[in-house]
Design a protein around this motif. Structure first.
Motif, PDB file in Angstrom:
ATOM      1  N   ASP A  87       0.830  -1.207   0.000  1.00  0.00           N
ATOM      2  CA  ASP A  87       0.000   0.000   0.000  1.00  0.00           C
ATOM      3  C   ASP A  87       0.868   1.261   0.000  1.00  0.00           C
ATOM      4  OD1 ASP A  87      -2.201   1.575  -0.025  1.00  0.00           O
ATOM      5  OD2 ASP A  87      -2.745   1.266   2.071  1.00  0.00           O
ATOM      6  N   SER A  88       1.739   1.365  -1.002  1.00  0.00           N
ATOM      7  CA  SER A  88       2.621   2.527  -1.112  1.00  0.00           C
ATOM      8  C   SER A  88       2.886   2.812  -2.577  1.00  0.00           C
ATOM      9  CB  SER A  88       3.949   2.272  -0.387  1.00  0.00           C
ATOM     10  OG  SER A  88       4.892   3.284  -0.679  1.00  0.00           O
ATOM     11  N   ASN A  89       2.649   4.041  -2.980  1.00  0.00           N
ATOM     12  CA  ASN A  89       2.913   4.422  -4.364  1.00  0.00           C
ATOM     13  C   ASN A  89       4.394   4.358  -4.691  1.00  0.00           C
ATOM     14  OD1 ASN A  89       0.201   4.864  -4.478  1.00  0.00           O
ATOM     15  ND2 ASN A  89       0.319   7.070  -4.850  1.00  0.00           N
ATOM     16  N   THR A 129       3.105   1.888  -9.285  1.00  0.00           N
ATOM     17  CA  THR A 129       1.666   1.944  -9.541  1.00  0.00           C
ATOM     18  C   THR A 129       1.394   1.486 -10.967  1.00  0.00           C
ATOM     19  OG1 THR A 129       1.767   4.252 -10.320  1.00  0.00           O
ATOM     20  CG2 THR A 129       1.371   3.888  -7.942  1.00  0.00           C
ATOM     21  N   ASP A 186      -1.767   1.877 -14.159  1.00  0.00           N
ATOM     22  CA  ASP A 186      -3.005   2.510 -14.607  1.00  0.00           C
ATOM     23  C   ASP A 186      -3.944   1.417 -15.094  1.00  0.00           C
ATOM     24  OD1 ASP A 186      -2.120   5.103 -14.073  1.00  0.00           O
ATOM     25  OD2 ASP A 186      -1.159   5.284 -16.036  1.00  0.00           O
ATOM     26  N   GLN A 216      -7.997   4.203 -13.595  1.00  0.00           N
ATOM     27  CA  GLN A 216      -7.614   4.569 -12.233  1.00  0.00           C
ATOM     28  C   GLN A 216      -6.175   4.153 -11.982  1.00  0.00           C
ATOM     29  OE1 GLN A 216     -10.230   3.104  -9.131  1.00  0.00           O
ATOM     30  NE2 GLN A 216      -8.704   3.429  -7.525  1.00  0.00           N
ATOM     31  N   THR A 217      -5.384   5.071 -11.423  1.00  0.00           N
ATOM     32  CA  THR A 217      -4.026   4.738 -11.025  1.00  0.00           C
ATOM     33  C   THR A 217      -4.076   4.046  -9.670  1.00  0.00           C
ATOM     34  OG1 THR A 217      -3.106   6.621 -12.225  1.00  0.00           O
ATOM     35  CG2 THR A 217      -1.736   5.649 -10.500  1.00  0.00           C
ATOM     36  N   MET A 218      -3.507   2.858  -9.584  1.00  0.00           N
ATOM     37  CA  MET A 218      -3.592   2.046  -8.367  1.00  0.00           C
ATOM     38  C   MET A 218      -2.202   1.655  -7.900  1.00  0.00           C
ATOM     39  SD  MET A 218      -6.643  -0.642  -9.311  1.00  0.00           S
ATOM     40  CE  MET A 218      -8.260  -0.114  -9.899  1.00  0.00           C
ATOM     41  N   ASN A 219      -2.011   1.675  -6.559  1.00  0.00           N
ATOM     42  CA  ASN A 219      -0.819   1.029  -6.039  1.00  0.00           C
ATOM     43  C   ASN A 219      -1.068  -0.474  -6.040  1.00  0.00           C
ATOM     44  OD1 ASN A 219      -2.108   0.248  -3.551  1.00  0.00           O
ATOM     45  ND2 ASN A 219      -1.728   2.310  -2.738  1.00  0.00           N
ATOM     46  N   GLN A 220      -0.067  -1.234  -5.633  1.00  0.00           N
ATOM     47  CA  GLN A 220      -0.165  -2.685  -5.806  1.00  0.00           C
ATOM     48  C   GLN A 220      -1.245  -3.317  -4.929  1.00  0.00           C
ATOM     49  OE1 GLN A 220       3.846  -4.642  -6.814  1.00  0.00           O
ATOM     50  NE2 GLN A 220       4.460  -2.845  -5.614  1.00  0.00           N
ATOM     51  N   GLU A 244      -4.046  -1.812  -3.960  1.00  0.00           N
ATOM     52  CA  GLU A 244      -5.317  -1.446  -4.590  1.00  0.00           C
ATOM     53  C   GLU A 244      -5.572  -2.312  -5.827  1.00  0.00           C
ATOM     54  OE1 GLU A 244      -5.365   3.310  -3.383  1.00  0.00           O
ATOM     55  OE2 GLU A 244      -4.375   2.629  -5.226  1.00  0.00           O
ATOM     56  N   ALA A 245      -4.528  -2.586  -6.575  1.00  0.00           N
ATOM     57  CA  ALA A 245      -4.683  -3.434  -7.765  1.00  0.00           C
ATOM     58  C   ALA A 245      -5.077  -4.854  -7.377  1.00  0.00           C
ATOM     59  CB  ALA A 245      -3.390  -3.443  -8.570  1.00  0.00           C
TER      60      ALA A 245
END
Length: 447
Positions: free
Chosen positions: A342-344, A348, A350, A359-363, A365-366
Motif C-alpha cells: 500500500d505505497s505508491n 503503480t 493505470d 484509475q491509477t492504483m498502487n499494488q 489497490e490493484a
C-alpha cells in the motif's frame, strides 16, 4: 426415482445463488457401503445415514484404512499392489456394463497395470517394453525417436501452462520486477519445444480455456537493447554509471529451476537473461532445486519457473485471490504484497476498469480490484458474460508482473501400435478427453 422399473434413492441439490462451477463441483464417486463399512462397529445409539456415522472421527478413520486397497466402481477394480516396485494391478469390473447405454460394456482387456516410472524415463520404458502406453514430454528429440522406433503418437493441447514467478515478497518494487521481465526472451522456449510443440502465451490462463483472451499482447515487452531494463532499474532506485554503462548496486539475481537449464523450457530464457544482464553490470545465478515445488511453500524464492495444471473452469480464486487459503498465494507473494504493497513508492499501474474509466492504483489497490474481478467472474452463468471479466482480471495480473506466462505445450500420448489395436483407441482426443477415455473399448491386436 424410477429407472428401468426399479426405485432408486435420489439426492437433490438446491443452490441459493448462481454458481457456474456448481455442476463441476458435484462429482460423486460411487463407494460401495458393504465394502467400506466392513468390520466397523457402529456406536450404540448413533444415527446411521445409509451406513454413515456422523460426527465420529473413528468412522472416517475406518474409511481411510481402505485407501491402500480401494474397491473401485469404474471400468476396472483394484486387485493388488506389487510390494517391490509399487505397480498397481487392476482387474476388469464385471458389473461395469450395468452403468447403462449401448456405448458402455465390460472391458475387452481383463487386466491393467499402472506402473510407476521416474519422470523423464517414460519414453525409454516404452521402448524397452516395460509399458505399452505412456504420457511423454513432447520434445523434438522424442518426436524424432517415435518415428524411428515405430511407435504411435497422439498430440493435444495441455490443460495448463508454464510461467515464471517474480516474487514480490523478494522484489516488492514493481519497477524492478518489470526490469527483469524485459530481459526474458520468451522465444527461447520454442528452442525447447520446436515445430509447433508449444505456443507462447501472454496471459496466466491455458489457451485451451474459453477465458483466454485471444489477441492479448505482452504488457511488458522483451527489449534486447536493454534500454527498458536500465530505465526500470533506475526507477526502482538503483544507480547506473552511464559512463561505463553498468549498474553499481544491484543485487545478484537468482533464477531457480526444478531441473538443469538444458532440461527445462525456461532454461533458455534464464540463460539469455543472464547474458544480457551481465552486459550492464548486473550479476545473476541459475540455480537448480529439485525440491522447488515444496520449497516455495516454506521460504520465499525470488524468481522461479514452474507450470500450472488448469481446471475445466477458469476460476482464478485459488491462485490469485489474496484471501485464498491455498499455498499458491503465499508462494507467489500475493498475500505478502497485499499486506505490504500500500505505497505508491513501490510502483503503480493505470488500470482501465470494466466500466471504461482509468484509475491509477498502487499494488494493494490493484490486488483488491483483482479480487473483485475474480469474485465477479463466478456470479454469472454464461461464458459470454464471464469472459470479459476474466480478460480484465488477467490483464491486471499481467500489469502487476508477479506471474509471467511463458508457454502452452502439447501433451504427448505414445503407445505401441504393434500391441494395442489402434482402431480401438479414441480418436476424438481433446484436453478433456484422452486416448484412453473409453478404456473398456481398447483391445490388443493379438489376444
Amino acid at each position: 426415482k424410477v429407472v428401468d422399473n426399479e426405485v432408486h434413492d435420489t439426492v437433490k441439490n438446491i443452490l441459493t445463488e448462481q454458481n457456474p462451477k456448481a455442476i463441476l463441483s458435484l462429482g460423486v464417486t460411487v463407494t460401495p457401503q458393504h465394502y467400506y463399512t466392513a468390520g466397523y462397529s457402529y456406536t450404540d445409539g448413533a444415527v446411521v445415514n445409509y451406513g454413515v456415522e456422523l460426527d465420529n472421527p473413528a468412522f472416517m478413520a475406518h474409511l481411510a484404512s481402505f485407501n491402500g486397497a480401494p474397491m473401485g466402481a469404474g471400468t476396472y477394480v483394484f486387485d493388488h499392489v506389487d510390494s517391490g516396485d509399487g505397480t498397481v494391478y487392476f482387474v476388469r469390473n464385471t458389473y461395469f456394463e450395468t452403468m447403462g447405454g449401448e456405448n458402455v460394456y465390460n472391458a475387452t482387456i481383463k487386466n491393467v497395470a499402472l506402473k510407476i516410472i521416474s519422470s523423464g524415463a517414460e519414453y525409454n520404458a516404452l521402448v524397452a517394453g516395460d509399458v505399452h502406453y505412456a504420457t511423454v514430454s513432447a520434445t523434438a528429440d522424442v518426436m524424432e525417436s517415435i518415428v524411428q522406433d515405430d511407435l504411435t503418437a497422439v498430440l493435444v493441447d495441455n490443460l495448463g501452462y508454464g510461467y515464471i514467478c517474480v516474487n514480490p515478497e523478494v522484489y516488492p518494487n514493481l519497477n524492478e520486477r518489470i526490469a527483469l521481465t524485459t530481459v526474458f526472451d520468451m522465444s527461447k522456449v520454442l528452442d525447447y519445444y520446436p515445430n509447433g510443440l508449444a505456443d507462447l502465451i501472454t496471459r496466466s490462463q491455458s489457451q485451451v480455456s474459453w477465458a483466454y483472451p485471444e489477441g492479448a499482447d505482452y504488457i511488458y515487452d522483451f527489449d534486447e537493447s536493454l534500454a527498458s531494463a536500465i530505465s526500470y532499474l533506475q526507477a526502482a532506485g538503483y544507480t547506473y554509471d552511464s559512463v561505463n554503462g553498468v549498474f553499481t548496486d544491484t543485487p545478484t539475481y537468482e533464477f531457480t529451476l526444478p531441473s538443469g537449464a538444458d532440461a527445462h523450457p525456461a532454461g533458455g530464457v534464464f540463460l539469455r537473461a543472464q547474458a544480457l544482464l551481465e552486459t550492464i553490470g548486473v550479476d545473476s545465478e541459475i540455480i537448480t532445486d529439485t525440491n522447488l515445488i515444496a520449497n516455495i511453500k516454506t521460504d520465499p524464492v525470488g524468481i522461479y519457473a514452474l507450470a500450472w495444471q488448469s481446471s475445466q473452469d477458469p476460476d482464478m480464486y485459488q491462485v490469485y485471490h489474496y484471501e485464498s487459503q491455498a499455498d499458491s498465494v503465499i508462494a507467489n507473494g500475493i498475500v505478502w504484497l497485499h499486506a505490504h504493497g500500500d505505497s505508491n513508492d513501490l510502483g503503480t499501474i493505470d488500470v482501465v476498469k470494466l466500466d471504461g474509466s482509468t484509475q491509477t492504483m498502487n499494488q494493494k489497490e490493484a490486488l483488491d480490484y483483482l479480487a473483485y474481478l475474480i469474485e465477479q467472474g463466478t456470479k454469472y452463468m454464461l461464458t459470454e458474460e464471464r469472459a470479459p471479466i476474466y480478460a480484465k482480471a488477467l490483464e491486471v495480473l499481467a500489469q502487476l508482473n508477479i506471474e509471467i506466462p511463458t508457454y502452452q505445450r502439447k501433451n504427448l500420448f505414445v503407445y505401441n501400435g504393434e500391441i494395442i489395436d489402434q482402431t480401438t483407441v479414441s480418436t476424438s482426443v481433446t484436453p478433456y478427453w484422452g486416448p484412453l477415455a473409453e478404456i473398456w473399448k481398447i483391445s490388443f491386436i493379438n489376444g
